[in-house]
Design a protein around this motif. Structure first.
Motif, PDB file in Angstrom:
ATOM      1  N   GLU A  22      51.954 133.422  30.439  1.00 48.04           N
ATOM      2  CA  GLU A  22      52.915 133.612  31.529  1.00 48.04           C
ATOM      3  C   GLU A  22      52.963 132.412  32.462  1.00 48.04           C
ATOM      4  O   GLU A  22      53.879 132.296  33.267  1.00 48.04           O
ATOM      5  N   GLN A  23      52.014 131.516  32.350  1.00 47.55           N
ATOM      6  CA  GLN A  23      52.082 130.237  33.072  1.00 47.55           C
ATOM      7  C   GLN A  23      52.648 129.144  32.163  1.00 47.55           C
ATOM      8  O   GLN A  23      53.488 128.350  32.581  1.00 47.55           O
ATOM      9  N   TRP A  24      52.178 129.129  30.919  1.00 46.59           N
ATOM     10  CA  TRP A  24      52.612 128.128  29.930  1.00 46.59           C
ATOM     11  C   TRP A  24      54.129 128.130  29.757  1.00 46.59           C
ATOM     12  O   TRP A  24      54.748 127.082  29.609  1.00 46.59           O
ATOM     13  N   VAL A  25      54.744 129.290  29.804  1.00 48.97           N
ATOM     14  CA  VAL A  25      56.183 129.428  29.540  1.00 48.97           C
ATOM     15  C   VAL A  25      57.037 128.598  30.504  1.00 48.97           C
ATOM     16  O   VAL A  25      58.134 128.161  30.158  1.00 48.97           O
ATOM     17  N   PHE A  26      56.515 128.314  31.687  1.00 47.94           N
ATOM     18  CA  PHE A  26      57.268 127.523  32.662  1.00 47.94           C
ATOM     19  C   PHE A  26      57.160 126.018  32.412  1.00 47.94           C
ATOM     20  O   PHE A  26      57.885 125.237  33.020  1.00 47.94           O
ATOM     21  N   ASP A  27      56.280 125.621  31.505  1.00 47.73           N
ATOM     22  CA  ASP A  27      56.075 124.194  31.223  1.00 47.73           C
ATOM     23  C   ASP A  27      57.113 123.605  30.272  1.00 47.73           C
ATOM     24  O   ASP A  27      57.194 122.385  30.140  1.00 47.73           O
ATOM     25  N   TYR A  28      57.896 124.458  29.616  1.00 46.95           N
ATOM     26  CA  TYR A  28      58.801 123.980  28.569  1.00 46.95           C
ATOM     27  C   TYR A  28      60.184 124.609  28.683  1.00 46.95           C
ATOM     28  O   TYR A  28      60.317 125.728  29.176  1.00 46.95           O
ATOM     29  N   PRO A  29      61.191 123.908  28.169  1.00 43.50           N
ATOM     30  CA  PRO A  29      62.543 124.481  28.134  1.00 43.50           C
ATOM     31  C   PRO A  29      62.561 125.742  27.248  1.00 43.50           C
ATOM     32  O   PRO A  29      61.681 125.936  26.403  1.00 43.50           O
ATOM     33  N   VAL A  32      62.177 125.584  23.311  1.00 47.41           N
ATOM     34  CA  VAL A  32      60.823 125.181  22.927  1.00 47.41           C
ATOM     35  C   VAL A  32      59.865 126.354  23.107  1.00 47.41           C
ATOM     36  O   VAL A  32      59.067 126.669  22.211  1.00 47.41           O
ATOM     37  N   ALA A  33      59.943 127.013  24.251  1.00 43.92           N
ATOM     38  CA  ALA A  33      59.063 128.153  24.517  1.00 43.92           C
ATOM     39  C   ALA A  33      59.302 129.283  23.520  1.00 43.92           C
ATOM     40  O   ALA A  33      58.354 129.888  23.010  1.00 43.92           O
ATOM     41  N   LEU A  34      60.560 129.571  23.226  1.00 38.35           N
ATOM     42  CA  LEU A  34      60.879 130.633  22.267  1.00 38.35           C
ATOM     43  C   LEU A  34      60.351 130.307  20.874  1.00 38.35           C
ATOM     44  O   LEU A  34      59.736 131.145  20.210  1.00 38.35           O
ATOM     45  N   THR A  35      60.592 129.097  20.434  1.00 44.66           N
ATOM     46  CA  THR A  35      60.151 128.692  19.098  1.00 44.66           C
ATOM     47  C   THR A  35      58.635 128.743  18.996  1.00 44.66           C
ATOM     48  O   THR A  35      58.079 129.261  18.019  1.00 44.66           O
ATOM     49  N   CYS A  36      57.967 128.234  20.003  1.00 41.61           N
ATOM     50  CA  CYS A  36      56.503 128.194  19.969  1.00 41.61           C
ATOM     51  C   CYS A  36      55.875 129.578  20.080  1.00 41.61           C
ATOM     52  O   CYS A  36      54.842 129.836  19.456  1.00 41.61           O
ATOM     53  N   THR A  37      56.475 130.476  20.836  1.00 40.91           N
ATOM     54  CA  THR A  37      55.921 131.832  20.883  1.00 40.91           C
ATOM     55  C   THR A  37      56.065 132.488  19.512  1.00 40.91           C
ATOM     56  O   THR A  37      55.185 133.245  19.096  1.00 40.91           O
ATOM     57  N   GLN A  38      57.136 132.178  18.798  1.00 41.62           N
ATOM     58  CA  GLN A  38      57.306 132.731  17.458  1.00 41.62           C
ATOM     59  C   GLN A  38      56.326 132.092  16.466  1.00 41.62           C
ATOM     60  O   GLN A  38      55.798 132.765  15.584  1.00 41.62           O
ATOM     61  N   ILE A  39      56.074 130.806  16.616  1.00 43.75           N
ATOM     62  CA  ILE A  39      55.077 130.135  15.779  1.00 43.75           C
ATOM     63  C   ILE A  39      53.707 130.770  16.011  1.00 43.75           C
ATOM     64  O   ILE A  39      52.972 131.090  15.069  1.00 43.75           O
ATOM     65  N   TRP A  40      53.370 130.987  17.286  1.00 46.65           N
ATOM     66  CA  TRP A  40      52.055 131.548  17.594  1.00 46.65           C
ATOM     67  C   TRP A  40      51.943 133.009  17.180  1.00 46.65           C
ATOM     68  O   TRP A  40      50.859 133.476  16.822  1.00 46.65           O
ATOM     69  N   TRP A  41      53.031 133.755  17.206  1.00 47.87           N
ATOM     70  CA  TRP A  41      52.995 135.131  16.703  1.00 47.87           C
ATOM     71  C   TRP A  41      52.602 135.121  15.234  1.00 47.87           C
ATOM     72  O   TRP A  41      51.705 135.855  14.805  1.00 47.87           O
ATOM     73  N   THR A  42      53.262 134.276  14.450  1.00 48.35           N
ATOM     74  CA  THR A  42      52.946 134.171  13.026  1.00 48.35           C
ATOM     75  C   THR A  42      51.487 133.759  12.839  1.00 48.35           C
ATOM     76  O   THR A  42      50.768 134.326  12.007  1.00 48.35           O
ATOM     77  N   THR A  43      51.042 132.788  13.614  1.00 46.24           N
ATOM     78  CA  THR A  43      49.667 132.299  13.528  1.00 46.24           C
ATOM     79  C   THR A  43      48.667 133.405  13.853  1.00 46.24           C
ATOM     80  O   THR A  43      47.690 133.622  13.125  1.00 46.24           O
ATOM     81  N   GLU A  44      48.923 134.115  14.946  1.00 45.64           N
ATOM     82  CA  GLU A  44      47.969 135.134  15.385  1.00 45.64           C
ATOM     83  C   GLU A  44      47.942 136.349  14.454  1.00 45.64           C
ATOM     84  O   GLU A  44      46.874 136.936  14.241  1.00 45.64           O
ATOM     85  N   VAL A  45      49.069 136.714  13.884  1.00 45.60           N
ATOM     86  CA  VAL A  45      49.053 137.790  12.893  1.00 45.60           C
ATOM     87  C   VAL A  45      48.282 137.320  11.660  1.00 45.60           C
ATOM     88  O   VAL A  45      47.495 138.076  11.075  1.00 45.60           O
ATOM     89  N   GLY A  46      48.469 136.059  11.275  1.00 42.38           N
ATOM     90  CA  GLY A  46      47.702 135.498  10.158  1.00 42.38           C
ATOM     91  C   GLY A  46      46.202 135.534  10.420  1.00 42.38           C
ATOM     92  O   GLY A  46      45.412 135.863   9.524  1.00 42.38           O
ATOM     93  N   ILE A  47      45.807 135.227  11.650  1.00 40.55           N
ATOM     94  CA  ILE A  47      44.386 135.296  12.029  1.00 40.55           C
ATOM     95  C   ILE A  47      43.888 136.740  11.938  1.00 40.55           C
ATOM     96  O   ILE A  47      42.787 137.000  11.438  1.00 40.55           O
ATOM     97  N   ALA A  48      44.710 137.681  12.394  1.00 41.74           N
ATOM     98  CA  ALA A  48      44.323 139.097  12.322  1.00 41.74           C
ATOM     99  C   ALA A  48      44.143 139.528  10.860  1.00 41.74           C
ATOM    100  O   ALA A  48      43.182 140.239  10.535  1.00 41.74           O
ATOM    101  N   PHE A  49      45.028 139.083   9.987  1.00 43.70           N
ATOM    102  CA  PHE A  49      44.875 139.404   8.560  1.00 43.70           C
ATOM    103  C   PHE A  49      43.583 138.798   8.004  1.00 43.70           C
ATOM    104  O   PHE A  49      42.869 139.447   7.241  1.00 43.70           O
ATOM    105  N   SER A  50      43.276 137.584   8.393  1.00 41.66           N
ATOM    106  CA  SER A  50      42.033 136.940   7.931  1.00 41.66           C
ATOM    107  C   SER A  50      40.813 137.731   8.404  1.00 41.66           C
ATOM    108  O   SER A  50      39.855 137.934   7.644  1.00 41.66           O
ATOM    109  N   ARG A  51      40.850 138.174   9.641  1.00 44.55           N
ATOM    110  CA  ARG A  51      39.734 138.959  10.185  1.00 44.55           C
ATOM    111  C   ARG A  51      39.616 140.313   9.482  1.00 44.55           C
ATOM    112  O   ARG A  51      38.507 140.803   9.262  1.00 44.55           O
ATOM    113  N   LEU A  52      40.768 140.911   9.114  1.00 46.62           N
ATOM    114  CA  LEU A  52      40.734 142.160   8.341  1.00 46.62           C
ATOM    115  C   LEU A  52      40.038 141.933   7.006  1.00 46.62           C
ATOM    116  O   LEU A  52      39.208 142.750   6.579  1.00 46.62           O
TER     117      LEU A  52
END
Length: 165
Positions: A22-29, A32-52
């Motif tokens: 909620e602070q990071w989002v103000f650092d970028y247009p 960029v913020a939308l694309t990166c949040t979607q990249i990180w969603w994919t990344t974090e779900v991938g991490i969750a699958f690895s942990r499973l």
């Protein structure tokens, strides 16, 4: 515009975890913020699958709790004073976050335990390829290179099971 996006997206991907979202989002247009949040969603779900796969049974549930916390933090920003641009950016991220939360909740209910499951593969997944220095959008077995086209700061449609289809 494209070169600016190509320059900012890798920077935003790297700095995403350096401060609360909620602070990071103000650092970028917005784009960029939308694309990166979607990249990180994919990344974090991938991490969750690895942990499973490593035997941690609550990995996806823990990630879902994190999603809810992040979404609530963004919603609390909307209550405050924001510029019209920031309000639009945060509302759009909230729309995408609600869908992402629902996808993860659906996978939890269906007891999906593999990143190869159709429930996950059928989602539009953005990813950053550091070696190629490009963003890619994947869905099922299709992969498209992100075109860095200017999309503007506009609202998104609410994503429902019907629009998912």
């Amino acid at each position: 515009m494209r070169s600016t996006l190509q320059c900012l997206i890798p920077e935003a991907v790297v700095t995403y975890e350096e401060k609360p979202r909620e602070q990071w989002v103000f650092d970028y247009p917005a784009q960029v913020a939308l694309t990166c949040t979607q990249i990180w969603w994919t990344t974090e779900v991938g991490i969750a699958f690895s942990r499973l796969e490593e035997g941690y049974e609550n990995a996806m549930k823990d990630y879902n709790k994190k999603q809810i916390t992040q979404l609530n933090a963004l919603i609390s920003l909307l209550i405050g004073n924001l510029t019209a641009r920031d309000r639009m950016k945060i509302m759009t991220i909230c729309t995408i976050d609600v869908h992402a939360r629902d996808v993860v909740a659906k996978m939890i209910l269906a007891k999906v335990e593999s990143a190869q499951a159709f429930t996950w593969q059928s989602q539009l997944r953005h990813r950053w390829d550091e070696g190629r220095r490009h963003c890619y959008a994947n869905i099922c077995d299709a992969q498209l290179q992100y075109s860095y086209e200017y999309l503007g700061n506009t609202p998104r449609l609410v994503i429902t099971p019907l629009t998912d289809r």
